[in-house]
Write a protein that holds these residues in place. Structure first.
Motif, short mmCIF file in Angstrom:
data_model
loop_
_atom_site.label_atom_id
_atom_site.label_comp_id
_atom_site.label_asym_id
_atom_site.label_seq_id
_atom_site.Cartn_x
_atom_site.Cartn_y
_atom_site.Cartn_z
N LEU A 64 0.81 -1.21 0.00
CA LEU A 64 0.00 0.00 0.00
C LEU A 64 0.85 1.27 0.00
CD1 LEU A 64 -2.95 0.46 -0.12
CD2 LEU A 64 -2.96 0.81 2.33
N LEU A 79 1.31 6.26 -7.17
CA LEU A 79 0.12 6.95 -7.67
C LEU A 79 0.27 8.46 -7.57
CD1 LEU A 79 -2.95 4.91 -6.52
CD2 LEU A 79 -2.45 5.72 -8.80
N LYS A 129 -9.36 -1.17 2.99
CA LYS A 129 -7.91 -1.07 2.89
C LYS A 129 -7.30 -1.97 1.83
CE LYS A 129 -7.48 0.53 7.48
NZ LYS A 129 -7.25 0.23 8.84
N TYR A 161 -6.23 -1.97 -2.08
CA TYR A 161 -6.10 -1.08 -3.22
C TYR A 161 -6.89 -1.63 -4.41
CZ TYR A 161 -4.20 1.27 -7.23
OH TYR A 161 -4.10 1.97 -8.41
N MET A 162 -6.85 -2.96 -4.58
CA MET A 162 -7.52 -3.55 -5.75
C MET A 162 -9.04 -3.29 -5.72
SD MET A 162 -5.82 -4.65 -8.06
CE MET A 162 -4.10 -4.29 -8.23
N LYS A 177 -13.17 2.03 -11.43
CA LYS A 177 -13.52 1.59 -12.79
C LYS A 177 -15.03 1.59 -12.97
CE LYS A 177 -9.70 -1.19 -14.48
NZ LYS A 177 -9.11 -2.51 -14.44
N GLY A 191 -16.31 4.94 -13.35
CA GLY A 191 -16.05 5.47 -14.69
C GLY A 191 -17.04 4.95 -15.71
N LYS A 197 -5.63 16.48 -0.05
CA LYS A 197 -5.51 15.69 -1.27
C LYS A 197 -6.62 16.05 -2.26
CE LYS A 197 -3.78 12.53 -3.80
NZ LYS A 197 -2.43 12.63 -4.32
N TYR A 239 -9.36 8.64 -14.06
CA TYR A 239 -9.09 7.34 -13.47
C TYR A 239 -7.90 7.41 -12.51
CZ TYR A 239 -7.41 2.51 -13.42
OH TYR A 239 -6.94 1.28 -13.04
N ILE A 240 -6.79 7.94 -13.01
CA ILE A 240 -5.59 7.99 -12.18
C ILE A 240 -5.80 8.89 -10.97
CG2 ILE A 240 -3.19 8.74 -12.14
CD1 ILE A 240 -2.97 7.81 -15.01
N GLN A 241 -6.45 10.02 -11.19
CA GLN A 241 -6.65 10.96 -10.09
C GLN A 241 -7.54 10.36 -8.99
OE1 GLN A 241 -4.88 13.50 -9.88
NE2 GLN A 241 -4.12 13.61 -11.97
N CYS A 265 -7.99 7.17 -8.37
CA CYS A 265 -7.22 6.11 -7.71
C CYS A 265 -6.31 6.73 -6.65
CB CYS A 265 -6.34 5.36 -8.71
SG CYS A 265 -7.24 4.21 -9.70
N SER A 266 -5.68 7.82 -7.04
CA SER A 266 -4.75 8.48 -6.13
C SER A 266 -5.49 9.01 -4.90
CB SER A 266 -4.03 9.57 -6.91
OG SER A 266 -3.59 10.57 -6.08
N THR A 325 -6.25 5.99 -2.57
CA THR A 325 -5.14 5.54 -1.72
C THR A 325 -4.93 6.49 -0.55
OG1 THR A 325 -3.72 6.52 -3.38
CG2 THR A 325 -3.74 4.13 -3.25
N ILE A 373 -7.42 5.72 1.97
CA ILE A 373 -7.05 4.47 2.65
C ILE A 373 -5.98 4.73 3.70
CG2 ILE A 373 -5.99 2.20 2.35
CD1 ILE A 373 -7.23 2.08 -0.40
N LEU A 374 -4.96 5.50 3.30
CA LEU A 374 -3.88 5.80 4.25
C LEU A 374 -4.40 6.62 5.41
CD1 LEU A 374 -0.86 6.55 1.91
CD2 LEU A 374 -1.29 4.52 3.28
N ASP A 416 -5.90 4.88 8.36
CA ASP A 416 -4.97 4.32 9.34
C ASP A 416 -4.52 5.36 10.36
OD1 ASP A 416 -4.90 1.72 8.64
OD2 ASP A 416 -3.32 1.97 7.14
#
Lengths: 356, 355
Positions: free
Chosen positions: A307, A314, B277, B279-280, B287, B290, B324, B339-341, B343-344, B347, B350-351, B354
Motif C-alpha cells: 500500500l 500513484l 484497505k 487497493y484492488m 472503474k 467510470g 488531497k 481514473y488515475i486521479q 485512484c490516487s 489511496t 485508505i492511508l 490508518d
C-alpha cells in the motif's frame, strides 16, 4: 459491401436500441415537437453516444441525415496559417472534430458555427428552422475554444443547435454545462453486452457459445464496440467453428504494455530503461494514445505493490500524467515516470534487504 | 409579457390561465426559455439591488459610467446590460451597441481597428423618430477575462479618449484577470449568486406560465442543485419538462439525472471500499464509477461536502483527505485523467483511515 459488425448492426432508430431504453424514449419525447435544447452527451467509449446522436437526428429530420458526404474545409487563421479539417455532413447537419487542428480549434468553431448559424432556412414549411452542428471530443477542446462557444450558443439558437459529444465532463467549462442539457450515457453492463453479441451472432447465422461471449464481455471492459470487434475477430480466427474455450486475442499493444511493466519490475537499471524507451517509442509510433499507455502501464506496475509504495507511485503518476497532458512531448513524461517508478521500487527493495 | 414579469403575481392565479398561455408558446416554440424570460428592463433583474439602483439612476439621468460587471455564471450580467441598453436607446439599440464576445476575434488588431473606429463615430442625441436619446454608444465586451493582456492594454487610452461618444461595459467571471488600469477606469459591480428562494420563485412563475406540472418539492431539489445559477436552473427545468413528455409531472429522479448529481450511495460506497484497505477493491470501484459516466469533478465536489459534515472521520483525517482533494480537483479540471486521479484519492483516503 461488407461492413464490420459494429457498423452493420448499429441501431438506426430509438425503438431498436438494445439498452438504456428508458433514456431512449426520453430522448424521443425530447424531439417530439421538433425542437430541442443544445445537448451535451457524455459517456465512456463504446457506450453508444454516436448511435444515439444519429438516432436523434433521424428522428428529427427523417432519412435525409443518412445521406452523408465528407468534405475538407479550409480556414485561415488570423496569422494567415491555412488549416484543413475534414467534416462529415448531410443536408441537415454537419459533424466536426475541432480538436484535429490542435490549438487552432477556436478558428474552426467560430467559422463553422457562424457559417451554419447565419444562413437561415428560406422555406420554413416542411423544414426545420435550424441545422445541427455535432462537435465530437469536446473534452479535448482548448479553453479558448470553449469560451468561444458560450455566447455563440445563445445568440444563434434559432438557426443552429449544437450536439456536443465528450467522454468526460470534468474538462468542459461550467459555462457550457449550464447552457446544455447534459445526457449521461453509462457503459452497458456485461450481461447487456452478452445479449448484444448473441443477437448479432443469430443475425449472422452463427452459433456463438455463451461462455465465449461472456469471456469477451469481461475482456472488453464494458466497451460494446470493442466487444463486437473481438467477437468478429474470434469468428475469423476460428474459421467458422467457434468453441467455448477458444482463445480470445487481446490487442498486441496491450500485451506490449504489460511486457513493459514486467521489464520495469524485473530489474531497475539504465539498460532496462533503454529497453523501456524502445518499447514506448514503438507504441507511440503505432498511434496508441499516450493516455492509454500511461493508464495501462500504471495498472501493470501496481499489481504487486504494497500500500505504501502504491500510494507513492500513484502520487507521482498523478503529477506526471497531468504534466503529460499539459505538455506536448509525451515521451519525456512517460520516461520520467518510468525512471521515478524504478527509483521508488529500488528503494523499497533495498530497505527490505537491509531489514534482513 | 413585460407587465407580467413586473408584477410577478401570477403565483396566485389559477391554472387555466397557464393553459391558455401554453398555446401562445407553441407558436414561438424555438425560443428557449432562457431567452424568452430574459429580463426586459433593468427592474426585472432580481437580487442585484446595487447595480439596479445605479443603473436606474443612470437611465433617468441618461448618462452612464464605464462599467465592469463580474460574478459567477448565470447571475444576469449580460442580461442587465442588454436590458439597460434597450431602455436607453429604445428601438435603435442595435445600432448603438457593439457586442464582442469570446467567439469574436478580439486580438489587439481588432481593438485597434474595429473598436476604435466604432467608438470614434459620434452619435446624435435624437432618434430617427424625433425622440431624445443619449448621445453615446456602448461597447460591450463579454467574457472579457478571456481577452489577451495586450488587447486589454490597447483598450486603455481608447477608453479615456472616447468618453464623449462611447461607454464601455466589460463583463467577466473573474475580475482578477482584468488588468489593473482597466478596472480603475470602470465602476465595478459584483453580481452575487442568486438566493435560492429567488430562483425558486422565478421557476414557479415560469412553470405556471408554461403549464408544467411540477411539485414544489421537486423544484426545491432542482434549485438546490443549481448552485445559484439562474440560467442553469431554467435550462434544467425546460429539459426536464421535455424529457418527461407533456402531461406527467416531473419526477425528482429526472431532475437529479438532468443536473448530473451523483446518488448519495456512491459516496458511501467509496468510503466503505476505502475502509477495506485494499487497493484492488478501490481500483474496481473507480472503474465501475467510470463506466457509469458520472463526472469526477462533480464527485469531488459532493465528496467535499460530505467530508466536511460527516462524523466518520476525525478532524485530522479530514484535513489529510481535504488537502488531497484540493490537488486532485485541480488536476482533474486541468485535464488529468479521471481514473488515475481518483485512484490516487482513494489511496490517500485508505492511508488516512490508518492515521
Amino acid at each position: 459491401m461488407s461492413l464490420l459488425w459494429c457498423d452493420k448492426y448499429r441501431p438506426k432508430d430509438f425503438s431498436k436500441l438494445d439498452f438504456h431504453k428508458e433514456q431512449g424514449s426520453g430522448l424521443k419525447s425530447l424531439t417530439k415537437d421538433g425542437d430541442f435544447p443544445h445537448l451535451l452527451i457524455y459517456g465512456p467509449m463504446g457506450a453508444g453516444k454516436k448511435t444515439r446522436i444519429m438516432c436523434l437526428l433521424k428522428e428529427l429530420y427523417g432519412t435525409g441525415v443518412e445521406r452523408l458526404r465528407s468534405e475538407v474545409m479550409t480556414f485561415t487563421t488570423p496569422s494567415n496559417k491555412k488549416l484543413e479539417i475534414g467534416t462529415v455532413s448531410s443536408n441537415h447537419h454537419i459533424e466536426v472534430n475541432p480538436s484535429d487542428v490542435g490549438i487552432y480549434d477556436r478558428v474552426v468553431i467560430m467559422n463553422i458555427i457562424k457559417n451554419v448559424a447565419q444562413t437561415q432556412q428560406l422555406d420554413l414549411s416542411g423544414q426545420k428552422s435550424f441545422k445541427v452542428v455535432v462537435l465530437t471530443d469536446v473534452d479535448a477542446l482548448t479553453k479558448d475554444a470553449q469560451h468561444a462557444l458560450r455566447r455563440t450558443m445563445e445568440k444563434y439558437i434559432t438557426n443552429c443547435r449544437l450536439i456536443l459529444c465528450s467522454t468526460t465532463m470534468s474538462r468542459v467549462i461550467p459555462a457550457i454545462k449550464s447552457r446544455c442539457l447534459c445526457i449521461r450515457i453509462p457503459a452497458p453492463t456485461t450481461e447487456q453486452i452478452v445479449q448484444v453479441i448473441e443477437k448479432t451472432a443469430s443475425l449472422e447465422d452463427i452459433n456463438f457459445p455463451r461462455n465465449l461471449a461472456e469471456k469477451i464481455a469481461v475482456l472488453s471492459e464494458r466497451n460494446l464496440r470493442r466487444a463486437l470487434l473481438m467477437s468478429e475477430a474470434c469468428k475469423v480466427e476460428a474459421e467458422g467453428k467457434l468453441t467455448p474455450n477458444q482463445n480470445v486475442a487481446e490487442p498486441d499493444w496491450l500485451l506490449m504494455i504489460r511486457e513493459t511493466a514486467r521489464i520495469i519490475l524485473n530489474e531497475q537499471s539504465i539498460q532496462q530503461l533503454k529497453k523501456v524507451r524502445e518499447n514506448l517509442y514503438e507504441l507511440i509510433c503505432r498511434g496508441i494514445p499516450p493516455e492509454i499507455i500511461f493508464k495501462n502501464l500504471l495498472d501493470g506496475l501496481l499489481k504487486q505493490c504494497d500500500l505504501g509504495l502504491t500510494a507513492e507511485i500513484l502520487e507521482n503518476a498523478a503529477t506526471y500524467e497531468h504534466q503529460m497532458v499539459q505538455g506536448n512531448k509525451e515521451i519525456f513524461h512517460l520516461e520520467a515516470f518510468v525512471a521515478k517508478c524504478m527509483c521508488l521500487y529500488q528503494n523499497v527493495l533495498e530497505e527490505m534487504k537491509s531489514d534482513f | 409579457m413585460q407587465s407580467f414579469l413586473k408584477s410577478g403575481k401570477l403565483g396566485s392565479q389559477s391554472l387555466d390561465k397557464g393553459a391558455s398561455s401554453s398555446k401562445i408558446t407553441k407558436k414561438s416554440k424555438t425560443v428557449p426559455w432562457v431567452e424568452k424570460y430574459r429580463p426586459q428592463t433593468v427592474n426585472d433583474v432580481v437580487e442585484q439591488n446595487e447595480v439596479v439602483a445605479v443603473l436606474n439612476q443612470c437611465i433617468s439621468g441618461a448618462d452612464l459610467p464605464n462599467l465592469l460587471f463580474y460574478g459567477p455564471p448565470g447571475t444576469g450580467k449580460t442580461s442587465t446590460i442588454l436590458a439597460a441598453a434597450k431602455q436607453l436607446f429604445g428601438d435603435i439599440y442595435r445600432e448603438r451597441i457593439l457586442e464582442l464576445n469570446a467567439s469574436d476575434e478580439r486580438g489587439i488588431q481588432v481593438i485597434r481597428d474595429k473598436v476604435k473606429t466604432f467608438s470614434q463615430l459620434t452619435a446624435s442625441a435624437t432618434r430617427p423618430d424625433g425622440k431624445a436619446c443619449p448621445p453615446f454608444k456602448i461597447v460591450i465586451l463579454d467574457e472579457a477575462d478571456s481577452m489577451t493582456h495586450s488587447a486589454q492594454a490597447a483598450l486603455r487610452r481608447t477608453m479615456e479618449k472616447e468618453t464623449k461618444t462611447t461607454r464601455f461595459c466589460l463583463i467577466c467571471n473573474y475580475v482578477s484577470r482584468i488588468i489593473e488600469p482597466l478596472t480603475s477606469r470602470c465602476s465595478k459591480f459584483r453580481f452575487k449568486p442568486l438566493n435560492e428562494s429567488m430562483i425558486h420563485e422565478r421557476l414557479k412563475l415560469i412553470s405556471e406560465k408554461e403549464g408544467i406540472n411540477c411539485e414544489d418539492e421537486t423544484l426545491k431539489t432542482l434549485v438546490e442543485n443549481c448552485g445559484g445559477d439562474m440560467r442553469r436552473a431554467i435550462t434544467c427545468l425546460q429539459s426536464c419538462s421535455k424529457l418527461q413528455g407533456s402531461g406527467s409531472p416531473i419526477s425528482v429522479n429526472t431532475v437529479l439525472e438532468v443536473t448530473g448529481v451523483i446518488p448519495h450511495n456512491w459516496l458511501l460506497e467509496f468510503v466503505e471500499v476505502c475502509k477495506r484497505k485494499s487497493y484492488m477493491d478501490a481500483v474496481e470501484f473507480v472503474k465501475k464509477f467510470g463506466y457509469e459516466a458520472y463526472s469526477a469533478s462533480q464527485f469531488l465536489e459532493q465528496f467535499n461536502c460530505f467530508l466536511v459534515n460527516t462524523g466518520i472521520f476525525s478532524d485530522k483525517q479530514k484535513a489529510m483527505i481535504g488537502e488531497k482533494l484540493g490537488t486532485v480537483n485541480y488536476f482533474v479540471q486541468d485535464g488529468g485523467s479521471e481514473y488515475i486521479q481518483l485512484c490516487s484519492l482513494a489511496t490517500s483516503v485508505i492511508l488516512a483511515c490508518d492515521a
